[in-house]
Design an enzyme around this catalytic site. Structure first.
Site, PDB file in Angstrom:
ATOM      1  N   HIS A  54      -3.466   7.235   1.731  1.00 35.48           N
ATOM      2  CA  HIS A  54      -3.817   5.937   1.484  1.00 35.48           C
ATOM      3  C   HIS A  54      -5.217   5.620   1.900  1.00 35.48           C
ATOM      4  O   HIS A  54      -5.432   5.748   3.049  1.00 35.48           O
ATOM      5  CB  HIS A  54      -2.871   4.866   1.937  1.00 35.48           C
ATOM      6  CG  HIS A  54      -3.162   3.348   1.766  1.00 35.48           C
ATOM      7  ND1 HIS A  54      -3.672   2.995   0.390  1.00 35.48           N
ATOM      8  CD2 HIS A  54      -3.301   2.501   2.645  1.00 35.48           C
ATOM      9  CE1 HIS A  54      -3.861   1.784   0.566  1.00 35.48           C
ATOM     10  NE2 HIS A  54      -3.732   1.246   1.711  1.00 35.48           N
ATOM     11  N   CYS A  72       0.827  -1.218  -0.025  1.00 37.23           N
ATOM     12  CA  CYS A  72       0.171   0.170  -0.022  1.00 37.23           C
ATOM     13  C   CYS A  72       0.817   1.089  -0.066  1.00 37.23           C
ATOM     14  O   CYS A  72       0.266   2.245  -0.165  1.00 37.23           O
ATOM     15  CB  CYS A  72      -0.878  -0.048   1.298  1.00 37.23           C
ATOM     16  SG  CYS A  72      -2.083  -1.407   0.983  1.00 37.23           S
ATOM     17  N   ASN A  96     -10.132  -0.405  -0.902  1.00 40.28           N
ATOM     18  CA  ASN A  96      -8.591  -0.253  -0.715  1.00 40.28           C
ATOM     19  C   ASN A  96      -8.137  -0.837  -2.137  1.00 40.28           C
ATOM     20  O   ASN A  96      -8.244  -2.172  -2.220  1.00 40.28           O
ATOM     21  CB  ASN A  96      -8.192  -1.124   0.550  1.00 40.28           C
ATOM     22  CG  ASN A  96      -6.573  -0.979   0.772  1.00 40.28           C
ATOM     23  OD1 ASN A  96      -5.833  -0.430  -0.140  1.00 40.28           O
ATOM     24  ND2 ASN A  96      -6.007  -1.290   1.694  1.00 40.28           N
TER      25      ASN A  96
HETATM   26  O1  UT7 Z   1      -3.942  -1.169   3.523  1.00 43.44           O
HETATM   27  C1  UT7 Z   1      -2.969  -1.692   4.166  1.00 43.44           C
HETATM   28  C2  UT7 Z   1      -3.111  -1.513   5.665  1.00 43.44           C
HETATM   29  N1  UT7 Z   1      -4.373  -2.325   6.092  1.00 43.44           N
HETATM   30  C3  UT7 Z   1      -4.905  -1.622   7.078  1.00 43.44           C
HETATM   31  O2  UT7 Z   1      -4.619  -0.462   7.156  1.00 43.44           O
HETATM   32  C4  UT7 Z   1      -6.138  -2.181   7.544  1.00 43.44           C
HETATM   33  C5  UT7 Z   1      -6.312  -2.186   9.090  1.00 43.44           C
HETATM   34  N2  UT7 Z   1      -7.321  -2.673   9.731  1.00 43.44           N
HETATM   35  C6  UT7 Z   1      -8.799  -2.351   9.500  1.00 43.44           C
HETATM   36  O3  UT7 Z   1      -8.798  -1.485   8.777  1.00 43.44           O
HETATM   37  C7  UT7 Z   1      -9.443  -2.953  10.643  1.00 43.44           C
HETATM   38  O4  UT7 Z   1      -8.836  -3.637  11.472  1.00 43.44           O
HETATM   39  C8  UT7 Z   1     -10.841  -3.856   9.672  1.00 43.44           C
HETATM   40  C9  UT7 Z   1     -11.651  -3.135   9.149  1.00 43.44           C
HETATM   41  C10 UT7 Z   1     -10.175  -4.766   9.152  1.00 43.44           C
HETATM   42  C11 UT7 Z   1     -11.582  -4.685  10.834  1.00 43.44           C
HETATM   43  O5  UT7 Z   1     -12.200  -3.824  11.790  1.00 43.44           O
HETATM   44  P1  UT7 Z   1     -12.014  -3.773  13.489  1.00 43.44           P
HETATM   45  O6  UT7 Z   1     -12.804  -2.928  14.015  1.00 43.44           O
HETATM   46  O7  UT7 Z   1     -10.664  -4.014  13.650  1.00 43.44           O
HETATM   47  O8  UT7 Z   1     -12.918  -5.273  13.687  1.00 43.44           O
HETATM   48  P2  UT7 Z   1     -12.239  -6.559  14.001  1.00 43.44           P
HETATM   49  O9  UT7 Z   1     -11.310  -7.212  13.412  1.00 43.44           O
HETATM   50  O10 UT7 Z   1     -11.857  -6.279  15.609  1.00 43.44           O
HETATM   51  O11 UT7 Z   1     -13.742  -7.441  14.355  1.00 43.44           O
HETATM   52  C12 UT7 Z   1     -14.527  -6.798  15.162  1.00 43.44           C
HETATM   53  C13 UT7 Z   1     -15.901  -7.948  15.172  1.00 43.44           C
HETATM   54  C14 UT7 Z   1     -15.275  -9.329  15.329  1.00 43.44           C
HETATM   55  O12 UT7 Z   1     -16.358 -10.308  15.877  1.00 43.44           O
HETATM   56  P3  UT7 Z   1     -16.100 -10.476  17.473  1.00 43.44           P
HETATM   57  O13 UT7 Z   1     -14.978 -11.253  17.659  1.00 43.44           O
HETATM   58  O14 UT7 Z   1     -15.842  -9.243  18.291  1.00 43.44           O
HETATM   59  O15 UT7 Z   1     -17.274 -11.328  17.847  1.00 43.44           O
HETATM   60  C15 UT7 Z   1     -15.294  -9.805  13.769  1.00 43.44           C
HETATM   61  O16 UT7 Z   1     -15.397 -11.251  13.715  1.00 43.44           O
HETATM   62  O17 UT7 Z   1     -16.531  -7.939  13.753  1.00 43.44           O
HETATM   63  C16 UT7 Z   1     -16.329  -9.085  13.222  1.00 43.44           C
HETATM   64  N3  UT7 Z   1     -16.265  -9.178  11.827  1.00 43.44           N
HETATM   65  C17 UT7 Z   1     -17.352  -8.634  10.962  1.00 43.44           C
HETATM   66  N4  UT7 Z   1     -18.621  -8.712  11.223  1.00 43.44           N
HETATM   67  C18 UT7 Z   1     -19.432  -8.322  10.179  1.00 43.44           C
HETATM   68  C19 UT7 Z   1     -14.965  -9.072  10.878  1.00 43.44           C
HETATM   69  N5  UT7 Z   1     -15.374  -8.659   9.720  1.00 43.44           N
HETATM   70  C20 UT7 Z   1     -16.589  -8.614   9.587  1.00 43.44           C
HETATM   71  C21 UT7 Z   1     -17.691  -8.529   8.668  1.00 43.44           C
HETATM   72  N6  UT7 Z   1     -18.940  -8.154   8.928  1.00 43.44           N
HETATM   73  N7  UT7 Z   1     -17.101  -8.276   7.235  1.00 43.44           N
END
Ligand code: UT7
Length: 334
Positions: free
Chosen positions: A255, A114, A285
């Site tokens: 980004h 990225c 992204n």
């Molecule tokens: O571009 C390169 C660099 N990359 C980045 O900068 C990305 C960085 N990371 C992020 O943008 C975020 O971490 C994500 C968008 C990928 C995820 O968001 P988050 O707020 O960190 O969510 P999480 O991974 O902590 O997940 C929270 C909950 C989980 O459920 P539990 O364990 O709390 O029950 C996940 O299983 O949301 C669940 N979850 C979803 N729910 C509905 C994960 N993906 C989904 C989904 N729909 N698509």
């Protein structure tokens, strides 16, 4: 004698027609439009049905050439930032060179995920600044759908396909062009964001395919924490070390990985939301394409104007991250 600066003199882009909306994803994995929009800021993304990254890149270069009003044989060099090359070799730069008919150009690919566009931009700028070349094309292009597992709800909601390209030329304005850059990498981040299958570590085999190792893997939560800090740190640092304040920056060009990371970076720089380029809602992204795609859209809309001060910032796999400070010199459009 003042230093010869490299400046962006034109931008072009290409986005495929096919839209993959949050509603479409609701039918594919256990997710909701509401979750995706509130956690990421994404509403839809584009998917390239036929063709590869070189087709995306060649389309952006053609758009760029038409906007600058020059022919392909006037390009000296093509640098392509991508993590989804058509194949390991030859480079996607060679394939784009052939597709656009840039007969006098040489080139190569840059792998910095990225942050790839910023790494490639600063590589290209060196050839302009040292007087070797007059016209260097820097492409950011990724067909992320080719390495996305559409059964993995954690990641398939994030990515899209797109390309954009900028033309670097020597600046005729000594205060214009690329002013400063900060680029960094930290390989200890490898385990949180990678694609381990198909390389020399894990050559393609039935086992690597069965284990889904040819898909992008991301531990989103871990990456999120370092991305927020990394992108905000280098954005604030480049402004401060050039004696500027947030008020003197016209545009932050971040980004587009997550709207929350973008907001945190703008806040740290003391920037109003109206000074931040954001199109993650439309494209998700697109890895190496996000930053030049913003530049292209804002330039064509007439919102990006000659003389404005820009901070470009990225964070990605590696880890890699960085910021670039520039003054816009391309003629006004729109
Ligand atoms: O571009 C390169 C660099 N990359 C980045 O900068 C990305 C960085 N990371 C992020 O943008 C975020 O971490 C994500 C968008 C990928 C995820 O968001 P988050 O707020 O960190 O969510 P999480 O991974 O902590 O997940 C929270 C909950 C989980 O459920 P539990 O364990 O709390 O029950 C996940 O299983 O949301 C669940 N979850 C979803 N729910 C509905 C994960 N993906 C989904 C989904 N729909 N698509």
């Amino acid at each position: 004698m003042p230093k010869r600066r490299a400046a962006i003199t034109a931008v072009g882009h290409f986005v495929p027609e096919t839209i993959l909306s949050n509603a479409d994803l609701e039918k594919m994995v256990d997710t909701t439009d509401e979750w995706i929009r509130t956690r990421t800021g994404i509403s839809e993304r584009r998917i390239l049905k036929d063709g590869a990254t070189s087709d995306l890149g060649a389309a952006a270069v053609r758009d760029l050439l038409s906007k600058r009003g020059i022919g392909p044989d006037e390009i000296d060099m093509i640098i392509v930032a991508t993590v989804t090359p058509d194949m390991f070799f030859p480079s996607t730069a060679c394939l784009i060179q052939e597709k656009v008919g840039a007969k006098k150009a040489w080139g190569f690919d840059v792998s910095a995920a990225c942050s790839g566009f910023l790494f490639a931009l600063m590589t290209g700028a060196q050839f302009i600044e040292n007087g070797s070349y007059k016209r260097v094309v820097v492409v950011g292009a990724d067909k992320m759908s080719s390495i996305t597992d559409y059964t993995d709800r954690n990641n398939c909601i994030l990515f899209g396909d797109a390309s954009a390209a900028v033309l670097l030329e020597p600046s005729d304005d000594e205060n214009g062009g690329i002013i400063d850059h900060i680029l960094r990498c930290d390989g200890s981040g490898e385990r949180y964001l990678n694609m381990r299958g198909g390389g020399s570590l894990n050559p393609a085999s039935h086992e690597t395919v069965d284990k889904g190792m040819h898909y992008l893997f991301q531990d989103g939560k871990s990456v999120f924490k370092v991305a927020v800090k990394g992108m905000a740190d280098v954005s604030a640092e480049i402004v401060e070390r050039n004696g500027l304040t947030g008020a003197q920056v016209d545009w932050l060009v971040p980004h587009q990985a997550n709207l929350r990371i973008i907001d945190a970076t703008a806040e740290r720089m003391g920037l109003e939301p109206s000074k931040v380029m954001i199109n993650i809602n439309k494209y998700g992204n697109t890895t190496a394409a996000t930053i030049p795609l913003c530049l292209s859209e804002w330039w064509m809309d007439g919102k990006l104007r000659k003389g404005q001060t820009l901070v470009l910032a990225a964070f990605g796999a590696g880890y890699t991250w960085g910021s670039v400070l520039m003054r816009w010199t391309a003629g006004n459009r729109g």
